[in-house]
Design a protein around this motif. Sequence first.
Motif, PDB file in Angstrom:
ATOM      1  N   ASP A   1     -58.569 -55.686  36.005  1.00  0.00           N
ATOM      2  CA  ASP A   1     -57.268 -55.547  36.657  1.00  0.00           C
ATOM      3  C   ASP A   1     -56.340 -56.709  36.309  1.00  0.00           C
ATOM      4  O   ASP A   1     -55.122 -56.529  36.194  1.00  0.00           O
ATOM      5  CB  ASP A   1     -57.438 -55.452  38.174  1.00  0.00           C
TER       6      ASP A   1
ATOM      7  N   ASP B   1     -56.103 -58.201  33.499  1.00  0.00           N
ATOM      8  CA  ASP B   1     -55.540 -57.921  32.183  1.00  0.00           C
ATOM      9  C   ASP B   1     -54.442 -56.857  32.255  1.00  0.00           C
ATOM     10  O   ASP B   1     -53.451 -56.928  31.514  1.00  0.00           O
ATOM     11  CB  ASP B   1     -56.639 -57.424  31.231  1.00  0.00           C
ATOM     12  N   LEU B   2     -54.625 -55.858  33.122  1.00  0.00           N
ATOM     13  CA  LEU B   2     -53.767 -54.687  33.118  1.00  0.00           C
ATOM     14  C   LEU B   2     -52.607 -54.755  34.106  1.00  0.00           C
ATOM     15  O   LEU B   2     -51.589 -54.075  33.915  1.00  0.00           O
ATOM     16  CB  LEU B   2     -54.606 -53.437  33.411  1.00  0.00           C
TER      17      LEU B   2
ATOM     18  N   ILE C   1     -50.230 -58.082  26.708  1.00  0.00           N
ATOM     19  CA  ILE C   1     -51.326 -57.164  26.407  1.00  0.00           C
ATOM     20  C   ILE C   1     -51.564 -57.087  24.900  1.00  0.00           C
ATOM     21  O   ILE C   1     -52.710 -56.988  24.439  1.00  0.00           O
ATOM     22  CB  ILE C   1     -51.080 -55.760  27.011  1.00  0.00           C
TER      23      ILE C   1
ATOM     24  N   ILE D   1     -55.240 -47.303  25.654  1.00  0.00           N
ATOM     25  CA  ILE D   1     -55.685 -47.969  26.880  1.00  0.00           C
ATOM     26  C   ILE D   1     -55.066 -47.285  28.086  1.00  0.00           C
ATOM     27  O   ILE D   1     -53.852 -47.407  28.333  1.00  0.00           O
ATOM     28  CB  ILE D   1     -55.258 -49.462  26.854  1.00  0.00           C
TER      29      ILE D   1
ATOM     30  N   LEU E   1     -54.131 -46.751  31.992  1.00  0.00           N
ATOM     31  CA  LEU E   1     -53.905 -47.609  33.153  1.00  0.00           C
ATOM     32  C   LEU E   1     -54.314 -46.930  34.450  1.00  0.00           C
ATOM     33  O   LEU E   1     -54.147 -47.494  35.538  1.00  0.00           O
ATOM     34  CB  LEU E   1     -52.441 -48.035  33.208  1.00  0.00           C
TER      35      LEU E   1
ATOM     36  N   LYS F   1     -60.207 -46.480  34.006  1.00  0.00           N
ATOM     37  CA  LYS F   1     -59.266 -47.570  33.808  1.00  0.00           C
ATOM     38  C   LYS F   1     -60.029 -48.833  33.408  1.00  0.00           C
ATOM     39  O   LYS F   1     -61.071 -49.138  33.983  1.00  0.00           O
ATOM     40  CB  LYS F   1     -58.495 -47.818  35.106  1.00  0.00           C
TER      41      LYS F   1
ATOM     42  N   SER G   1     -50.452 -44.910  30.127  1.00  0.00           N
ATOM     43  CA  SER G   1     -51.282 -45.508  29.083  1.00  0.00           C
ATOM     44  C   SER G   1     -50.422 -46.370  28.164  1.00  0.00           C
ATOM     45  O   SER G   1     -49.190 -46.252  28.147  1.00  0.00           O
ATOM     46  CB  SER G   1     -51.985 -44.425  28.251  1.00  0.00           C
TER      47      SER G   1
END
Length: 284
Positions: free
Chosen positions: A26, A28-29, A95, A157, A159, A213, A238
């Motif tokens: 989390d 990172d995102l 990111i 990736i 989310l 995720k 994403s």
Amino acid sequence: MPALTPKQHDFYLENGHLIIEDALDDEDLQPVVDAMMETTESIAAQLMEDEKISSLMTNLPFETRLAKIFEAAGPDSGPAFGRSWRERKPEYFEILTNPKILDIAEAIVGPEVLAHPIFNTRPMIPGSPHVIVPWHQDCSYLDYDRVALQEIPAFWIPLVDVNTENGCLQVVPHSRNKGLVSYHQEDYSGTGFLEVDDEHLEDVQIDTCEMKKGSILLIDQMTFHQSQPNTSDTVRWSVDLRYQDARLPTGNEHEPGLLVRSASRPESVATVDDFLANRIEHSA
């Protein structure tokens, strides 16, 4: 622990795709989520000003707010803001240059890593045909003769958790071995995507990539892949990033890439200011 185990690396090279579970957390995102929420806020404000909606819907969560905004604004509202966003925001640089991601990229493309100019942040709105990407190869969007012999992996990736209901991706294993196949521009989505000709899809194996995720789906530039429709009531958020050897051409020469890791030229690695200014001195 290496970014990719030998087994993972071999699987990717053989199959042309690989799911890496729990690659990101989390922390990172969340910056990317925050940037997307900021754009959602600006879209809501614009539609409010245009008297297309009567509420900013700030009480709704990330997963549903944009869908409800476009639902209230009418069917033509979503496409007006684009099917993918390539905004220059610090969170997207964060990111793009995440060390966990770059470690994986380096394992595939080598120590001179360029972030390819094609990157997208995507809100897949429920029921919208404009964002359903058909079977294609990423290399069909590039100057193929300049990139045919190199690795340009896409990092897809999500989310949110993705499944067959909200539009996860599908891939055709081993299709990278076919090279660039014949394709056409479809005319049914309203977007004009490039689409692999039907003859190349007969009797192929299809892998459906349901993911949690924090996972990453690696896709070779020649691998056939597509998105499924989003039939849920939530947005399938994403990002997709691409990397390559910085010493090789991008096949997309009118847009710069960013040197994001370098063993030989560490002083030339791009900064967030370079990204925000779109400075081309850091392109290959």
